[in-house]
Motif scaffolding. Structure first.
Motif, PDB file in Angstrom:
ATOM      1  N   THR A   1     -47.579 -15.450 -31.819  1.00 55.84           N
ATOM      2  CA  THR A   1     -47.687 -16.906 -31.747  1.00 55.84           C
ATOM      3  C   THR A   1     -46.617 -17.519 -30.861  1.00 55.84           C
ATOM      4  OG1 THR A   1     -48.443 -16.752 -34.049  1.00 55.84           O
ATOM      5  CG2 THR A   1     -48.098 -18.941 -33.183  1.00 55.84           C
TER       6      THR A   1
ATOM      7  N   GLN B   1     -43.450 -18.316 -31.600  1.00 62.10           N
ATOM      8  CA  GLN B   1     -42.554 -19.246 -32.263  1.00 62.10           C
ATOM      9  C   GLN B   1     -41.291 -18.523 -32.708  1.00 62.10           C
ATOM     10  OE1 GLN B   1     -43.575 -22.528 -32.174  1.00 62.10           O
ATOM     11  NE2 GLN B   1     -45.197 -21.526 -31.012  1.00 62.10           N
TER      12      GLN B   1
ATOM     13  N   VAL C   1     -51.953 -20.639 -28.485  1.00 60.42           N
ATOM     14  CA  VAL C   1     -50.773 -21.468 -28.748  1.00 60.42           C
ATOM     15  C   VAL C   1     -49.544 -20.873 -28.077  1.00 60.42           C
ATOM     16  CG1 VAL C   1     -49.231 -22.277 -30.578  1.00 60.42           C
ATOM     17  CG2 VAL C   1     -51.702 -22.402 -30.884  1.00 60.42           C
TER      18      VAL C   1
ATOM     19  N   GLU D   1     -49.614 -24.755 -25.435  1.00 59.89           N
ATOM     20  CA  GLU D   1     -50.083 -25.561 -26.563  1.00 59.89           C
ATOM     21  C   GLU D   1     -51.031 -26.663 -26.112  1.00 59.89           C
ATOM     22  OE1 GLU D   1     -47.004 -27.003 -29.074  1.00 59.89           O
ATOM     23  OE2 GLU D   1     -45.959 -25.076 -29.184  1.00 59.89           O
TER      24      GLU D   1
ATOM     25  N   ALA E   1     -54.359 -25.098 -25.574  1.00 57.57           N
ATOM     26  CA  ALA E   1     -54.933 -24.757 -26.875  1.00 57.57           C
ATOM     27  C   ALA E   1     -55.508 -25.995 -27.557  1.00 57.57           C
ATOM     28  CB  ALA E   1     -53.869 -24.110 -27.766  1.00 57.57           C
TER      29      ALA E   1
ATOM     30  N   PRO F   1     -52.336 -26.772 -32.531  1.00 58.16           N
ATOM     31  CA  PRO F   1     -51.088 -25.986 -32.486  1.00 58.16           C
ATOM     32  C   PRO F   1     -50.280 -26.102 -33.774  1.00 58.16           C
ATOM     33  CG  PRO F   1     -51.399 -27.208 -30.447  1.00 58.16           C
ATOM     34  CD  PRO F   1     -52.427 -27.712 -31.396  1.00 58.16           C
TER      35      PRO F   1
ATOM     36  N   THR G   1     -51.888 -23.978 -36.492  1.00 55.76           N
ATOM     37  CA  THR G   1     -51.742 -22.563 -36.143  1.00 55.76           C
ATOM     38  C   THR G   1     -50.328 -22.078 -36.408  1.00 55.76           C
ATOM     39  OG1 THR G   1     -53.442 -22.821 -34.428  1.00 55.76           O
ATOM     40  CG2 THR G   1     -52.039 -20.879 -34.296  1.00 55.76           C
ATOM     41  N   LYS G   2     -49.337 -22.886 -36.067  1.00 54.57           N
ATOM     42  CA  LYS G   2     -47.947 -22.511 -36.335  1.00 54.57           C
ATOM     43  C   LYS G   2     -47.684 -22.394 -37.828  1.00 54.57           C
ATOM     44  CE  LYS G   2     -46.100 -24.910 -32.252  1.00 54.57           C
ATOM     45  NZ  LYS G   2     -45.212 -26.013 -31.821  1.00 54.57           N
TER      46      LYS G   2
END
Length: 362
Positions: free
Chosen positions: A60, A62, A195, A199, A202, A209, A212-213
């Motif tokens: 992802t 992040q 993402v 973002e 997406a 986003p 999804t996060k």
């Protein structure tokens, strides 16, 4: 060989390899000594933690520097449940669920942030978790920690304790990796990748986003709780030291060295987490941190994709370059192809010949 036939053949080879590995894993604890079984158990424990970190960071994109907090939380929940006589399956579900709920609450606030902001939020988790674990002595045992023993082999199994622990960890690790593989190869995996790449793109594709996060962070937390359950199954003791921020950095290094964005890389990362400290301590206990940093830099320079990319790099280095066709041709052949063939020049027209004879005279 057609593309379809090659695909079927690769699939069959993969299935055969999976079957062979499964048989070896089932037979391994019956053959290996207790120390080897305990080492493999520890690799499985940390492989699940690295796998959760890989989902949020590798797939992802992040930042999460607090994965060890969820590992410690899962270990404490497991110890509490075991010491209060809960069913072991209920203990496992509670360790995963409570870690997932806490991860969800953190993600709801942190997922709106980005860059250094979300990094600071996740860093705060283990930093706050250590003193909090010391203060909640009724739940955590305080600075002394808490122990729980629940992985002794039953009499009917005929197994030693280390063999029984191996099979418990094997079942959970296999389930976690199969779940993660189906997740990242499905629609959620495509959403994670979108993402990670961009973002804005997406969002234009109908992918939120933010959601999804939050989903990725929650899943990573659940895997952290499962790793905490396995940690207590293997070590049978946990303390505030389990939540130390240094362990979180070690998990991050293990993910990078194993291979970010790779399921198999998470297993290699777990092996790195277990073996490299033992290796550096054997070389020089006073230079453990320096040695681990040097290994990390060497792997990043030589294998930017992590250890999982080593076979691909080896194939690229050992592959022979394709033979080039010679472009030189014999001079006669070249001249025949580039120069137009000689043709006789036709005689001049009759009118031109008569005009030329008049001008020349008798």
């Amino acid at each position: 060989m057609s593309t379809a036939a090659a695909t079927v053949r690769r699939r069959r080879v993969r299935l055969v390899l999976v079957a062979v590995v499964a048989v070896l894993l089932v037979a391994a604890p019956l053959i290996l000594p207790a120390f080897a079984n305990q080492t493999l158990v520890r690799i499985g424990v940390y492989a699940v933690a690295v796998l959760g970190l890989n989902i949020i960071m590798g797939y992802t994109g992040q930042v999460n520097l607090g994965q060890i907090f969820f590992v410690g939380l899962g270990a404490y929940v497991t110890a509490y449940g075991v010491n209060h006589g809960w069913n072991i399956l209920l203990v496992f579900v509670a360790a995963c669920a409570i870690a997932g709920v806490v991860g969800l609450l953190v993600a709801l606030a942190a997922a709106r942030l980005g860059g250094l902001a979300i990094a600071m939020v996740t860093i705060a988790l283990p930093i706050v978790g250590v003193p909090l674990a010391k203060r909640l002595a009724d739940f955590t045992g305080g600075s002394q920690g808490v122990s729980a023993r629940f992985t002794d082999a039953p009499d009917w199994s005929g197994l030693a304790n280390d063999q029984w622990q191996f099979y418990i960890v094997l079942v959970v690790v296999a389930g976690a990796f199969l779940l993660a593989r189906s997740l990242v190869h499905g629609k959620y995996g495509r959403a994670f990748a979108a993402v990670r790449e961009n973002e804005a793109v997406a969002a234009s594709m109908g992918i939120s986003p933010y959601r999804t996060k939050v989903l990725a962070f929650t899943i990573a937390s659940v895997f952290g709780g499962a790793s905490g359950f396995l940690y207590l199954a293997a070590v049978q003791y946990t303390s505030p030291e389990t939540l130390n921020f240094g362990h979180s950095i070690s998990l991050l290094a293990a993910m990078v060295i194993g291979g970010a964005g790779s399921i198999a890389g998470s297993l290699l990362g777990g092996a790195y987490y277990v073996f490299v400290p033992q290796l550096t301590n054997a070389i020089d206990p006073n230079l453990t941190t320096v040695s681990q940093g040097a290994i990390l830099l060497a792997v990043l320079f030589l294998l930017p994709g992590g250890l999982v990319s080593l076979p691909r790099v080896v194939r690229r280095l050992t592959r022979r370059p394709p033979a080039r066709r010679s472009t030189s041709r014999p001079a006669a052949e070249t001249s025949q192809q580039t120069t137009p063939a000689h043709r006789p020049v036709p005689d001049a027209a009759p009118e031109e010949r008569e005009q030329t004879e008049r001008q020349d005279g008798p």
